[in-house]
Design a protein around this motif. Structure first.
Motif, PDB file in Angstrom:
ATOM      1  N   ILE A 197      27.549  23.758  17.165  1.00  0.00           N
ATOM      2  CA  ILE A 197      28.898  23.188  17.245  1.00  0.00           C
ATOM      3  C   ILE A 197      29.957  24.292  17.162  1.00  0.00           C
ATOM      4  CG2 ILE A 197      28.257  20.895  16.441  1.00  0.00           C
ATOM      5  CD1 ILE A 197      29.080  21.543  13.701  1.00  0.00           C
TER       6      ILE A 197
ATOM      7  N   ILE B 169      27.925  12.766   8.918  1.00  0.00           N
ATOM      8  CA  ILE B 169      28.578  13.837   9.690  1.00  0.00           C
ATOM      9  C   ILE B 169      28.322  15.193   9.024  1.00  0.00           C
ATOM     10  CG2 ILE B 169      30.858  14.876  10.178  1.00  0.00           C
ATOM     11  CD1 ILE B 169      30.131  12.917  12.347  1.00  0.00           C
TER      12      ILE B 169
ATOM     13  N   SER C 296      29.692  11.763  17.853  1.00  0.00           N
ATOM     14  CA  SER C 296      29.367  13.156  17.537  1.00  0.00           C
ATOM     15  C   SER C 296      27.941  13.485  17.988  1.00  0.00           C
ATOM     16  CB  SER C 296      29.520  13.418  16.042  1.00  0.00           C
ATOM     17  OG  SER C 296      30.880  13.359  15.668  1.00  0.00           O
ATOM     18  N   LYS C 297      27.034  12.535  17.808  1.00  0.00           N
ATOM     19  CA  LYS C 297      25.658  12.732  18.304  1.00  0.00           C
ATOM     20  C   LYS C 297      25.672  12.864  19.823  1.00  0.00           C
ATOM     21  CE  LYS C 297      22.880  10.740  14.614  1.00  0.00           C
ATOM     22  NZ  LYS C 297      22.282   9.511  14.067  1.00  0.00           N
TER      23      LYS C 297
ATOM     24  N   ASN D 290      34.782  16.325  21.925  1.00  0.00           N
ATOM     25  CA  ASN D 290      34.918  15.961  20.507  1.00  0.00           C
ATOM     26  C   ASN D 290      34.295  14.614  20.176  1.00  0.00           C
ATOM     27  OD1 ASN D 290      37.458  17.657  18.968  1.00  0.00           O
ATOM     28  ND2 ASN D 290      37.167  17.917  21.173  1.00  0.00           N
ATOM     29  N   GLY D 291      33.625  14.548  19.033  1.00  0.00           N
ATOM     30  CA  GLY D 291      33.194  13.269  18.491  1.00  0.00           C
ATOM     31  C   GLY D 291      34.278  12.730  17.570  1.00  0.00           C
TER      32      GLY D 291
ATOM     33  N   ILE E 196      32.292  18.141  16.226  1.00  0.00           N
ATOM     34  CA  ILE E 196      31.932  16.854  15.627  1.00  0.00           C
ATOM     35  C   ILE E 196      32.794  16.583  14.399  1.00  0.00           C
ATOM     36  CG2 ILE E 196      29.565  17.152  16.505  1.00  0.00           C
ATOM     37  CD1 ILE E 196      28.578  17.378  13.655  1.00  0.00           C
TER      38      ILE E 196
ATOM     39  N   PRO F 192      30.182  21.277  21.788  1.00  0.00           N
ATOM     40  CA  PRO F 192      30.537  20.119  20.973  1.00  0.00           C
ATOM     41  C   PRO F 192      31.341  20.442  19.712  1.00  0.00           C
ATOM     42  CG  PRO F 192      28.303  20.805  20.473  1.00  0.00           C
ATOM     43  CD  PRO F 192      28.856  21.834  21.410  1.00  0.00           C
TER      44      PRO F 192
END
Ligand SMILES: [Zn+2]
Length: 275
Positions: free
Chosen positions: A110, A99, A61-62, A54-55, A77, A75
């Motif tokens: 994602i 985002i 997030s990147k 998780n971001g 984000i 991922p």
């Protein structure tokens, strides 16, 4: 009596084989915070073949997207409630817009919008609580727009979180690090939300595991914040297996299937091939 060296190494080999037979899934962690690459390699070798990282803001997030170039890593984000406390005004608007852009561009890769939610330990004033709520709602709208699940943080804010999710008619909800009581767990179960079990014991958590169907459960390490590595999902799985009275391997299989199905990891894998 202590067995011979040969016997002991045979037993260890057998244990390792058992372990490798059990494929596991980590429904929530933060791989961006882990700098030692051997931790990840070991986790994959131990059979953690679905890892949802998780971001919590644009930078992480990147990083989650970058990390997911590797097999087995997927991922999520988003902007978490702690970031919503730290930033405000233009800086926060900027973060939200970036985002949203990042999610739209990478919607095939994602698996969720996360980590998002509320944290009333971090938000002490009405103003910071309102900001967390605003960010949370924007992130929920983003998830709806893209048809993605959400991975939700709810420290000391379970009732408010459940109310917002209900108001927005959210369907694909993962309640990460579930800290609620049985009544809240039952409410979540009724709505079809997933409840995720971190590698820490408490009598409240044990009661929740006992009273909720295993179909609604997932295991998470929340590493490196709570667990040290994704392998620590094994602790959560053991806890669930013990309480449900089923073998570890069976619990691992069911929880892994729940996680793969909920996050639709097969779809995300295809997204990678296309992207
Ligand atoms: Zn987290």
């Amino acid at each position: 009596m202590v067995g011979s060296v040969k016997q002991i190494s045979r037993e260890i080999a057998q244990m390792q084989q058992e372990r490798q037979k059990a494929e596991t899934a980590d429904a929530h962690c933060h791989l961006d915070l882990i700098s030692d690459p051997t931790i990840l390699i070991n986790a994959i070798n131990f059979g953690v073949h679905t890892i949802i990282t998780n971001g919590i803001d644009v930078a992480t997030s990147k990083r989650a997207l970058e990390l997911s170039e590797r097999k087995y890593i997927f991922p999520a984000i988003g902007i978490d409630p702690e970031t919503a406390v730290k930033l405000d005004g233009k800086a926060l608007d900027n973060e939200i817009n970036q985002i949203m852009e990042l999610a739209r561009q990478n919607k095939d890769k994602i698996v969720a919008i996360g980590e998002i939610g509320l944290d009333y330990v971090k938000a002490k004033t009405d103003a910071t609580k309102a900001r967390q709520r605003m960010v949370f709602e924007r992130m929920l709208d983003l998830a709806k727009e893209l048809g993605l699940p959400v991975s939700v943080h709810s420290r000391e804010s379970m009732d408010a979180v459940l109310e917002i999710l209900e108001k927005r008619d959210m369907r694909k909800v993962h309640l990460h690090f579930f800290e609620g009581n049985v009544q809240q767990a039952k409410e979540a179960e009724k709505k079809g939300y997933m409840i995720s079990i971190p590698p820490t014991e408490s009598s409240k958590r044990k009661q929740v595991i006992k009273d909720v169907s295993i179909d609604r459960l997932m295991a998470e390490s929340d590493c490196p914040v709570v667990g040290k590595t994704p392998v620590d999902v094994e602790f959560s799985i053991h806890m669930i297996a013990d309480i449900k009275g089923i073998p570890f391997v069976k619990a691992a299989e069911m929880l892994t299937n729940n996680t793969k199905k909920f996050f639709e990891v097969e779809r995300a894998k295809l997204g990678h091939i296309r992207g």
